[in-house]
Design an enzyme around this catalytic site. Structure first.
Site, PDB file in Angstrom:
ATOM      1  N   TYR A 163      42.777  38.810  47.060  1.00  0.00           N
ATOM      2  CA  TYR A 163      43.497  40.293  46.658  1.00  0.00           C
ATOM      3  C   TYR A 163      43.804  41.107  47.859  1.00  0.00           C
ATOM      4  O   TYR A 163      42.877  41.623  48.663  1.00  0.00           O
ATOM      5  CB  TYR A 163      42.519  40.976  45.669  1.00  0.00           C
ATOM      6  CG  TYR A 163      42.204  40.277  44.252  1.00  0.00           C
ATOM      7  CD1 TYR A 163      43.101  39.261  43.868  1.00  0.00           C
ATOM      8  CD2 TYR A 163      40.994  40.732  43.364  1.00  0.00           C
ATOM      9  CE1 TYR A 163      42.762  38.745  42.736  1.00  0.00           C
ATOM     10  CE2 TYR A 163      40.979  40.083  42.280  1.00  0.00           C
ATOM     11  CZ  TYR A 163      41.626  38.940  41.898  1.00  0.00           C
ATOM     12  OH  TYR A 163      41.531  38.366  40.521  1.00  0.00           O
ATOM     13  N   VAL A 223      52.944  44.626  29.702  1.00  0.00           N
ATOM     14  CA  VAL A 223      52.043  44.854  28.817  1.00  0.00           C
ATOM     15  C   VAL A 223      52.386  45.129  27.248  1.00  0.00           C
ATOM     16  O   VAL A 223      53.777  45.619  26.998  1.00  0.00           O
ATOM     17  CB  VAL A 223      51.469  46.469  29.218  1.00  0.00           C
ATOM     18  CG1 VAL A 223      50.380  47.022  28.458  1.00  0.00           C
ATOM     19  CG2 VAL A 223      50.659  46.199  30.615  1.00  0.00           C
TER      20      VAL A 223
END
Length: 306
Positions: free
Chosen positions: A52, A225
């Site tokens: 990350y 989304v």
């Protein structure tokens, strides 16, 4: 916030997890605020991975908490390793060096949980076992798990391990349901009946492996989304909005509640860097959706209920 005892450990964990994949996009002060928003909501598990931000997210996290040394014993830190640029690497050397790097960046002496991040087809289970033993005996890692592994991959690894694998992190949302579809549509000649995950959900329940759901608002592999997307998911959003009014929360909360309602005690990994959205999501921890509501949401997302 619902808390569960993580089977096979002495950890009492929130069923909502703060994911830290994008926190390097925030300032240190903003990250600190997000972490404390999570803590105030009852979240005590914080998920990382060495990839990350190329490690910068872990560094960012530790800087945000640098002024509070007492907080380490109050939180549960997990991180993942095994993905390298263009390939996977579960070699003993890489696992050990990865954990040393993670600990340094997080400025901690130990991880509560280490996950292997996506299966390595070149894995040597005995070599992984040697790495895990060394990490456990040295006190650097307390418990171990995997991410994105199917039952046979877990069995192959577990055969060599001294430690029990306690977590499997998988993608799951109302609009991404391979973990559930084939069980609902068993023995039917439909797309939903195709067993794409080797019955991972049932396997993990049988073997006391806690599932953690990543991308709880995504429609596919980062395909956008679904909450608020009335063009692609009009029926689903209609049901989300109606139930949100009933339970006095937001549609985001209901999307989380659809996962937490499952009896497998699935933890939900949030990826948001927005404090308000994090609070909305955390509100889905204990909403008592009925069976009818759960199936209504499942069907509204385009899934078959035979």
């Amino acid at each position: 916030m619902k808390k569960i005892d993580l089977v096979g450990t002495d950890l009492n964990v929130s069923n909502i997890i703060m994911g830290n994949m994008r926190i390097n996009n925030l300032s240190v002060k903003e990250t600190e605020g997000l972490i404390y928003t999570a803590l105030e909501a009852g979240i005590n598990v914080f998920d990382h991975a060495d990839i990350y931000g190329g490690g910068s997210c872990e560094e960012h996290f530790s800087k945000a908490l640098s002024g509070n040394e007492s907080i380490r014993e109050k939180i549960i830190l997990q991180s993942k390793c095994g993905i390298r640029k263009g390939y996977y690497d579960f070699s003993k050397e890489h696992i050990l060096s990865s954990v040393d790097g993670i600990l340094q960046r997080l400025d901690t002496d130990y991880l509560d949980i280490l996950l292997l991040h996506r299966p390595d087809p070149l894995m040597e289970p005995d070599e992984v076992a040697e790495a895990f033993d060394q990490l456990h005996h040295s006190g650097k890692v307390r418990y171990f798990g995997v991410s994105n592994h199917n039952p046979t991959q877990i069995e192959l690894l577990q055969k060599s391990l001294t430690q029990k694998l306690v977590v499997n992190q998988m993608q799951l949302s109302i609009a991404h349901t391979p973990l559930i579809d084939s069980g609902v549509s068993l023995n039917m000649n439909t797309d939903n009946a195709v067993n794409r995950d080797s019955s991972t959900l049932e396997y993990c329940r049988l073997n006391d492996i806690t599932l953690q759901a990543w991308s709880p608002f995504q429609t596919g592999f980062f395909d956008g989304v679904f909450v608020g997307d009335n063009e692609r998911f009009p029926e689903l959003n209609k049901v989300l909005e109606r139930l949100a009014k009933k339970y006095d929360v937001t549609p985001t909360s209901i999307a989380v509640a659809w996962i937490t309602r499952h009896p497998a005690n699935i933890q939900v990994v949030l990826g948001t860097t927005n404090a308000a959205r994090l609070q909305e999501s955390a509100a889905g921890s204990e909403i008592p959706l009925t069976r009818q509501e759960w199936f209504e949401l499942y069907a509204a997302a385009g899934n078959m209920v035979p």
